[in-house]
Motif scaffolding. Structure first.
Motif, mmCIF file in Angstrom:
data_model
loop_
_atom_site.group_PDB
_atom_site.id
_atom_site.type_symbol
_atom_site.label_atom_id
_atom_site.label_comp_id
_atom_site.label_asym_id
_atom_site.label_seq_id
_atom_site.Cartn_x
_atom_site.Cartn_y
_atom_site.Cartn_z
ATOM 1 N N MET A 104 -7.118 6.683 0.390
ATOM 2 C CA MET A 104 -7.111 5.234 0.579
ATOM 3 C C MET A 104 -7.482 4.846 2.012
ATOM 4 S SD MET A 104 -3.535 4.549 -1.499
ATOM 5 C CE MET A 104 -3.338 2.881 -0.908
ATOM 6 N N LEU A 109 -3.463 10.492 0.271
ATOM 7 C CA LEU A 109 -3.845 9.127 -0.090
ATOM 8 C C LEU A 109 -3.860 8.227 1.141
ATOM 9 C CD1 LEU A 109 -1.785 8.920 -3.377
ATOM 10 C CD2 LEU A 109 -4.263 8.801 -3.229
ATOM 11 N N GLN A 110 -2.885 8.399 2.019
ATOM 12 C CA GLN A 110 -2.811 7.592 3.230
ATOM 13 C C GLN A 110 -4.041 7.796 4.115
ATOM 14 O OE1 GLN A 110 -0.576 9.291 6.336
ATOM 15 N NE2 GLN A 110 0.098 7.350 7.245
ATOM 16 N N SER A 120 0.832 -1.207 0.000
ATOM 17 C CA SER A 120 0.000 0.000 0.000
ATOM 18 C C SER A 120 0.865 1.256 0.000
ATOM 19 C CB SER A 120 -0.957 -0.004 1.195
ATOM 20 O OG SER A 120 -0.257 -0.032 2.422
ATOM 21 N N ALA A 178 0.491 4.028 -3.011
ATOM 22 C CA ALA A 178 0.252 5.442 -2.734
ATOM 23 C C ALA A 178 1.329 6.321 -3.348
ATOM 24 C CB ALA A 178 0.172 5.673 -1.228
ATOM 25 N N ASN A 185 -5.473 4.051 4.311
ATOM 26 C CA ASN A 185 -4.717 2.814 4.534
ATOM 27 C C ASN A 185 -3.570 3.084 5.496
ATOM 28 O OD1 ASN A 185 -3.513 0.293 4.287
ATOM 29 N ND2 ASN A 185 -4.033 0.141 2.125
#
Length: 399
Positions: A244, A239-240, A91, A95, A246
């Motif tokens: 996402m 994104l983290q 992941s 990203a 994630n």
């Protein structure tokens, strides 16, 4: 902890200062809460205004004190300003690539990547997202240069590579990437920041599977991204946390913080054991080739000596025989569990063709040199005489 403190000191204490916790804990506590109470509403505040370093928390997907401490420590060890911890190494790579490319962009990548990374670049980014990917033999920087273009936005490297322990010249490739305005990303999982710090060599972003050497105990799954580029860090962080969602869990962050404390000590033993085993295998009549950059016979030994502060705990070798011989060898071992993953205190052994690189087609594996006789070893911290004796027993089982 001052950023100019020695690496060994920062590995133990960086990120665990009093200013990041309510009590004066010597070790960062495990913060399991999912949300945080706030004093009052603020119509003018936004998520971007929250400062975890000042104790400002709202929701653990956005930031968590335990994860925050780990991210500060990993940034320090890689010599970067920003770090983001993810739920897995994959992941973290996804990203980073997503932060750098859009449909129609071009990526140049080392052809000898971890099988999962190579499959992800092909099936996700190339087939589904319309990103053009060129896989090249990056051992020669000119092979990278010949594939760069105005559309190239990302150059993606591993060094040493998985599983053939091939290297690329990070400084040379950084210059080439920057000449066309591309970002250079380096997966530094095999070396760890103890032995190699790609940002110091000119890379723009570094990723890790924290599952491996950083945690070091085979009991946590995670990944990390480290960069000095504030704009890139902002995209990866979006994104983290949002795009996402994630993030690395508080418990895995706690385990990795604990593991990193002994990283410099563990890497010394990993490397010493791996060097002795590589020398033993190189002299064994039933081994046809050993891939370890610490051996003078390795074709990139000089680059490894120049670019790295040591040669690491990973190696691979070719057994003199076919698949049945490899199976007999592996079945005769007792000190090396047959398992994927790497970087833990215990030694592990795996067969790339049927395990880590099985997603690749037989033709792709053959083109890379991943044969049925290739075996990869993650050398642990056990007594090296016991490890060598076990390998000797396994090789004696061959016809």
């Amino acid at each position: 902890m001052a950023r100019d403190a020695h690496f060994d000191t920062r590995a133990v204490t960086h990120g665990e200062g009093r200013r990041r916790m309510a009590a004066e804990d010597v070790v960062v506590p495990l913060h399991l809460t999912s949300t945080y109470e706030i004093d009052e509403i603020d119509p003018d505040a936004s998520l971007e205004d929250l400062d975890p370093d000042a104790g400002e928390y709202l929701y653990s997907r956005l930031s968590n004190p335990t994860r925050n401490a780990l991210e500060h420590r990993l940034a320090s060890l890689e010599g970067g300003q920003h770090a983001m911890a993810f739920a897995s190494g994959t992941s973290a790579i996804v990203a980073t690539v997503m932060a750098c490319v859009e449909p129609g962009d071009h990526v140049v990548a080392f052809e000898d990547l971890y099988g999962g990374t190579k499959t992800m670049l092909s099936r996700l980014f190339e087939e589904r997202l319309g990103v053009d990917v060129s896989f090249v033999d990056a051992r020669d920087p000119q092979n990278v240069a010949s594939h760069l273009s105005e559309e190239t936005t990302l150059v993606w490297m591993e060094t040493p590579t998985n599983p053939l322990m091939r290297l690329c010249d990070v400084a040379a490739i950084a210059d080439l990437a920057h000449d066309v305005g591309a970002v250079l990303g380096v997966d530094n999982t095999f070396a760890s920041p103890v032995l190699q710090r790609p940002l110091e060599l000119g890379a723009d972003v570094v990723v890790h599977s924290t599952t491996k050497y950083l945690n070091g105990h085979s009991d946590s799954l995670g990944g990390a991204v480290v960069t000095d580029d504030a704009c890139l860090a902002s995209e990866v962080q979006f994104l983290q946390q949002v795009g996402m969602g994630n993030v690395l869990s508080p418990f895995d962050s706690f385990l990795t913080l604990r593991g990193v404390k002994t990283l410099p000590l563990r890497m010394e033993r990993h490397e010493a054991n791996a060097g002795a085993i590589a020398e033993f295998l190189a002299e064994h009549p039933r081994v046809t080739q050993v891939h370890y950059p610490g051996l003078p016979s390795h074709p990139q030994h000089d680059l490894a000596a120049r670019q790295m502060d040591g040669f690491g705990g990973m190696l691979s070798f070719e057994v003199d025989g076919g698949l049945d011989d490899v199976a007999a060898f592996l079945g005769s071992l007792s000190a090396f569990p047959l398992a994927v993953s790497l970087g833990g205190v215990e030694s592990l052994i795996e067969h790339p063709a049927t395990m880590t690189h099985s997603p690749l087609t037989p033709e792709d594996r053959a083109a890379l040199g991943i044969t049925d006789s290739l075996v990869r070893v993650s050398v642990g911290v056990e007594n090296v005489d016991d490890l060598i004796a076990d390998l000797d027993t396994g090789l004696a089982a061959l016809r």
